[in-house]
Each structure stands twice: as C-alpha cells, then as structure tokens.
Design an enzyme around this catalytic site. Structure first.
Site, PDB file in Angstrom:
ATOM      1  N   LEU A   1      43.465  39.737  33.312  1.00 45.25           N
ATOM      2  CA  LEU A   1      42.015  39.876  33.186  1.00 45.25           C
ATOM      3  C   LEU A   1      41.291  39.098  34.284  1.00 45.25           C
ATOM      4  O   LEU A   1      41.856  38.175  34.869  1.00 45.25           O
ATOM      5  CB  LEU A   1      41.595  39.378  31.799  1.00 45.25           C
ATOM      6  CG  LEU A   1      42.167  40.236  30.657  1.00 45.25           C
ATOM      7  CD1 LEU A   1      42.182  39.467  29.346  1.00 45.25           C
ATOM      8  CD2 LEU A   1      41.372  41.532  30.525  1.00 45.25           C
ATOM      9  N   PRO A   2      40.015  39.452  34.532  1.00 47.80           N
ATOM     10  CA  PRO A   2      39.329  38.863  35.685  1.00 47.80           C
ATOM     11  C   PRO A   2      39.167  37.343  35.638  1.00 47.80           C
ATOM     12  O   PRO A   2      39.498  36.663  36.611  1.00 47.80           O
ATOM     13  CB  PRO A   2      37.961  39.562  35.674  1.00 47.80           C
ATOM     14  CG  PRO A   2      38.182  40.843  34.935  1.00 47.80           C
ATOM     15  CD  PRO A   2      39.242  40.557  33.923  1.00 47.80           C
TER      16      PRO A   2
ATOM     17  N   THR B   1      44.603  34.975  37.102  1.00 50.12           N
ATOM     18  CA  THR B   1      44.337  33.726  37.817  1.00 50.12           C
ATOM     19  C   THR B   1      43.282  33.001  37.000  1.00 50.12           C
ATOM     20  O   THR B   1      42.132  33.432  36.933  1.00 50.12           O
ATOM     21  CB  THR B   1      43.821  34.007  39.242  1.00 50.12           C
ATOM     22  OG1 THR B   1      44.756  34.834  39.913  1.00 50.12           O
ATOM     23  CG2 THR B   1      43.626  32.711  40.009  1.00 50.12           C
TER      24      THR B   1
ATOM     25  N   LYS C   1      48.862  28.698  41.446  1.00 48.96           N
ATOM     26  CA  LYS C   1      48.178  29.893  41.942  1.00 48.96           C
ATOM     27  C   LYS C   1      46.818  29.537  42.569  1.00 48.96           C
ATOM     28  O   LYS C   1      46.449  30.068  43.624  1.00 48.96           O
ATOM     29  CB  LYS C   1      47.993  30.891  40.788  1.00 48.96           C
ATOM     30  CG  LYS C   1      47.108  32.071  41.098  1.00 48.96           C
ATOM     31  CD  LYS C   1      47.629  32.926  42.247  1.00 48.96           C
ATOM     32  CE  LYS C   1      46.620  34.004  42.628  1.00 48.96           C
ATOM     33  NZ  LYS C   1      46.955  34.676  43.883  1.00 48.96           N
TER      34      LYS C   1
ATOM     35  N   LYS D   1      35.397  33.444  42.203  1.00 55.28           N
ATOM     36  CA  LYS D   1      35.798  32.858  40.917  1.00 55.28           C
ATOM     37  C   LYS D   1      36.969  31.900  41.127  1.00 55.28           C
ATOM     38  O   LYS D   1      36.976  30.776  40.639  1.00 55.28           O
ATOM     39  CB  LYS D   1      36.161  33.994  39.961  1.00 55.28           C
ATOM     40  CG  LYS D   1      36.762  33.624  38.632  1.00 55.28           C
ATOM     41  CD  LYS D   1      38.289  33.635  38.557  1.00 55.28           C
ATOM     42  CE  LYS D   1      38.964  34.913  38.943  1.00 55.28           C
ATOM     43  NZ  LYS D   1      40.403  34.993  38.670  1.00 55.28           N
TER      44      LYS D   1
HETATM   45  P1  NAD Z   1      40.121  44.093  37.990  1.00 57.96           P
HETATM   46  O1  NAD Z   1      38.711  43.722  37.771  1.00 57.96           O
HETATM   47  O2  NAD Z   1      40.490  45.182  38.913  1.00 57.96           O
HETATM   48  O3  NAD Z   1      40.811  44.443  36.566  1.00 57.96           O
HETATM   49  C1  NAD Z   1      40.520  43.768  35.378  1.00 57.96           C
HETATM   50  C2  NAD Z   1      40.659  44.750  34.227  1.00 57.96           C
HETATM   51  O4  NAD Z   1      40.382  44.059  32.994  1.00 57.96           O
HETATM   52  C3  NAD Z   1      39.678  45.915  34.311  1.00 57.96           C
HETATM   53  O5  NAD Z   1      40.372  47.137  34.169  1.00 57.96           O
HETATM   54  C4  NAD Z   1      38.722  45.661  33.167  1.00 57.96           C
HETATM   55  O6  NAD Z   1      38.184  46.851  32.615  1.00 57.96           O
HETATM   56  C5  NAD Z   1      39.627  44.932  32.179  1.00 57.96           C
HETATM   57  N1  NAD Z   1      38.914  44.147  31.181  1.00 57.96           N
HETATM   58  C6  NAD Z   1      37.890  43.277  31.356  1.00 57.96           C
HETATM   59  N2  NAD Z   1      37.499  42.765  30.167  1.00 57.96           N
HETATM   60  C7  NAD Z   1      38.299  43.319  29.231  1.00 57.96           C
HETATM   61  C8  NAD Z   1      38.372  43.201  27.819  1.00 57.96           C
HETATM   62  N3  NAD Z   1      37.548  42.413  27.141  1.00 57.96           N
HETATM   63  N4  NAD Z   1      39.300  43.924  27.162  1.00 57.96           N
HETATM   64  C9  NAD Z   1      40.145  44.749  27.832  1.00 57.96           C
HETATM   65  N5  NAD Z   1      40.116  44.900  29.175  1.00 57.96           N
HETATM   66  C10 NAD Z   1      39.197  44.202  29.859  1.00 57.96           C
HETATM   67  O7  NAD Z   1      40.856  42.735  38.402  1.00 57.96           O
HETATM   68  P2  NAD Z   1      42.258  42.597  39.168  1.00 57.96           P
HETATM   69  O8  NAD Z   1      42.012  42.663  40.634  1.00 57.96           O
HETATM   70  O9  NAD Z   1      43.263  43.480  38.521  1.00 57.96           O
HETATM   71  O10 NAD Z   1      42.596  41.063  38.839  1.00 57.96           O
HETATM   72  C11 NAD Z   1      43.079  40.650  37.564  1.00 57.96           C
HETATM   73  C12 NAD Z   1      43.474  39.175  37.679  1.00 57.96           C
HETATM   74  O11 NAD Z   1      44.499  39.043  38.684  1.00 57.96           O
HETATM   75  C13 NAD Z   1      42.319  38.268  38.133  1.00 57.96           C
HETATM   76  O12 NAD Z   1      42.424  37.040  37.471  1.00 57.96           O
HETATM   77  C14 NAD Z   1      42.564  38.125  39.622  1.00 57.96           C
HETATM   78  O13 NAD Z   1      42.005  36.934  40.121  1.00 57.96           O
HETATM   79  C15 NAD Z   1      44.071  38.134  39.689  1.00 57.96           C
HETATM   80  N6  NAD Z   1      44.673  38.569  40.955  1.00 57.96           N
HETATM   81  C16 NAD Z   1      44.192  39.666  41.609  1.00 57.96           C
HETATM   82  C17 NAD Z   1      44.802  40.070  42.811  1.00 57.96           C
HETATM   83  C18 NAD Z   1      44.328  41.290  43.587  1.00 57.96           C
HETATM   84  O14 NAD Z   1      44.740  41.451  44.752  1.00 57.96           O
HETATM   85  N7  NAD Z   1      43.499  42.158  43.003  1.00 57.96           N
HETATM   86  C19 NAD Z   1      45.908  39.362  43.321  1.00 57.96           C
HETATM   87  C20 NAD Z   1      46.396  38.280  42.590  1.00 57.96           C
HETATM   88  C21 NAD Z   1      45.780  37.900  41.412  1.00 57.96           C
END
Ligand code: NAD
Length: 316
Positions: free
Chosen positions: A72-73, A103, A180, A249
């Site tokens: 999750l975000p 993260t 991380k 964030k």
């Molecule tokens: P994103 O915003 O693309 O995906 C998050 C998902 O969570 C979305 O599909 C959203 O609809 C869902 N969501 C939000 N609230 C929700 C709830 N209450 N119930 C159910 N689903 C819910 O984010 P992301 O890029 O996939 O990143 C996710 C995590 O991974 C973050 O913490 C980010 O910092 C970390 N991260 C991302 C990357 C990257 O390259 N994108 C790399 C490493 C780590």
C-alpha cells in the site's frame, strides 16, 4: 504455513497497484492460490481471469488466506487496511501471518503486536527495491525484518516475487522498513547530486556522454550514473511507475526516522526539498526521477545522449 493441511498456502494480497500487480502475477505464476482486494476492483481483472478469488474487504481476504500481504502507498493506508471493522485484524486467524511489503514505518505493526499480543500473530516487514519493472519480472530485492524462522518458512513466497540472491533477512521487526528508507534516501541523494553535476558540466561546455563516462572512470562513479540515469539520457523516461508523491512520502518518513534517533541530516533535508519542488512543479503523478527535469529546465537543456560520437572522445 499456518494451515498445515495445505501443501501450498493461499496468499491474501491487498494493494494491486504499480508494484502489487506484478507481484501478484508472479505469485500466481508460481502456483500460489490468491485472494485479493483493492479499492480499484478493475485492478484485479487479470488475476481473477487467472483463477484468483476477489474479496470485498481486507477482513475477508485475511479470513480466506494462510498469510496476508499488504502493498500500500503510505502508513496511513496500511493503518486503514489493518484496523477497523473490515480490516485484516477482524479476519485473520490467531497465529496467522501478515507481511507488510509497503515502504512504511513500524508504527502500525508495533501497535498490533502490543495490543494483540495474546493472538500469537506472526508479523513481518518486507519492503522491496527494484522498481515496477522488478515487480513485473519477479526480480525484486526484498529486505525482511522479523523472526528468522518466519523468514525461512516464507522464503518460497518471497522467492516467487524476488531475486533469491537478494532476499535478505536484515534483523528484527522494523529493520526492513529502516533499511528500505535508507536505500531510497541514498538513491534519491545520488539522483539529485548527479543531476546537478551533469547540468553544470554540460552548461560549462562538456559533451554529456564524455562527462558521464569520465565520472564513471573516476572515484565519483555510482550505480546511478552507470545505469539508472540512462532511462532519462536515452529515453526521456522519468519512471512514472513510481509516483513522485510516493518518493516524497519516503523522504518524509526517512527524515522522521532520523529525527527519532536524533541524527541531524542536513543533506537528506535538502534532497527532500528538491523532491518537493519537483512534485509541486510537475504534479503528484510525475515520475520519481523528475527532479532531474528541474535541473534540465534551469540549464535550459535536455540531458540526452547523442549517439556514439562521444565514445571516441572518452578518456581511456
Ligand atoms: P500504487 O499507488 O501504484 O498502488 C497502491 C495500490 O493500493 C493501489 O492500487 C490502490 O488502489 C490500493 N489501495 C489504496 N488504499 C487501499 C485500501 N484502503 N484498500 C485496498 N487497496 C488500497 O503504489 P505502488 O507504486 O504500487 O507502491 C506501493 C508501495 O510500494 C509504496 O509503499 C511504495 O512506496 C512502495 N514501492 C514502490 C516502488 C515503485 O517503483 N512503484 C518501488 C519500491 C517500493
């Protein structure tokens, strides 16, 4: 796994975004039955077509799975999905397993451990690196905080999503989150420092690729300079697979962590402000590498490699 009768555990997965979509596809490919949810139901269409079950709430996901993963975000989203009447805690069985791969910071999981100590829950933090492309390819680096026996038990699950050589048990609960945040802090710092240096050097009249290769041949080399910056220099790609709002964030959490352990971090604070400037200028959904564009705009020049002519001029 918690369900000893199941040869292959059912994995519950919450958060099917840029990262979760690739991670779940790889879990499915490796043969793990899935139960999934997201606030965007359409994000699950492909998984459901491949045999995954949909659940309307996090509690239902937890009740129907042997272990639950969150991706999750922000910590706020993790809190919302874990607690409350339809949260994971309302569905997970006693001694069940929850792995947070977001993260994030330990606050939510620490409170669960404290307030539900009698339930014997197994809780791990296992954030990842490797970008959305690593999630899609099943080649993530995974940094796991928790008990060694849980990390070993769950290794097949991690290996379905990550590079087996880079699934690292980094310490007790919370250590994965800290590692991380430090990885991202250093990478974002490399990005800003590299953007400054390239913009100044090019404005001073040096060919971009000659400058880059000279830096690579020097003690100032970095992985960012050698590899990651090329997505911009060759393709003008600022990695929209990771939104700059999420990068900001991460930087905020990293600085909070530094404050909590009483270490002043002047450089990190400056990097955070550069990131916030790029977010204000280009919008929340701009890619995590957009701060480079700030320097391109200031220097009024796009940093792009021009073919191979530079190679010949590079110092040996
Ligand atoms: P994103 O915003 O693309 O995906 C998050 C998902 O969570 C979305 O599909 C959203 O609809 C869902 N969501 C939000 N609230 C929700 C709830 N209450 N119930 C159910 N689903 C819910 O984010 P992301 O890029 O996939 O990143 C996710 C995590 O991974 C973050 O913490 C980010 O910092 C970390 N991260 C991302 C990357 C990257 O390259 N994108 C790399 C490493 C780590």
């Amino acid at each position: 796994m918690t369900n000893n009768t199941a040869a292959v555990p059912t994995v519950g997965f919450i958060g099917l975004g840029n990262m979760g979509s690739g991670m779940t596809r790889n879990l499915q490919k490796s043969g793990f039955p899935l139960v999934v949810t997201d606030i965007r139901r359409e994000a699950a269409a492909e998984l459901i077509a491949g045999g995954a079950r949909w659940a309307d709430t996090a509690a239902e996901v937890a009740a129907q799975s042997d272990l639950v993963i969150t991706m999750l975000p922000t910590p706020r989203h993790v809190d919302a999905v874990v607690n409350g009447p339809t949260g994971i805690l309302a569905g997970i069985r006693d001694e069940g397993t929850w792995i947070d791969m977001s993260t994030s910071v330990p606050d939510v999981s620490a409170a669960v451990r404290r307030d539900h100590a009698d339930r014997g829950l197994r809780i791990l933090d296992a954030p990842v690196s490797g970008m959305s492309v690593g999630a899609a390819n099943g080649m993530l680096q995974i940094f796991v905080g928790g008990e060694a026996e849980d990390v070993e038990r769950l290794r097949p699950v991690f290996e379905a999503m990550g590079d087996p050589e880079r699934i690292i048990h980094v310490g007790a609960a919370g250590a994965g989150y800290a590692v991380k945040l430090m990885i991202n802090q250093l990478w974002f710092s490399h990005l800003v420092a590299t953007a400054e240096v390239l913009a100044v050097g090019v404005k001073a009249g040096v060919d971009l690729e000659v400058l880059r290769r000279s830096l690579i041949a020097s003690p100032a080399n970095s992985n960012f300079l050698e590899n990651d910056v090329l997505s911009i220099l060759d393709h003008g790609d600022y990695d929209e697979g990771f939104a700059i709002a999420l990068a900001c964030k991460d930087l905020g959490l990293s600085i909070d962590l530094a404050r909590s352990v009483n270490v002043p971090v002047e450089l990190s604070a400056t990097v955070e402000q550069v990131y916030r400037r790029a977010k204000a200028q280009y919008g929340d959904l701009a890619g995590e590498m957009t701060p480079v564009k700030l320097y391109e705009d200031l220097a009024r020049t796009e940093l792009r490699r021009a073919g191979t002519t530079a190679d010949a001029a590079v110092p040996a």
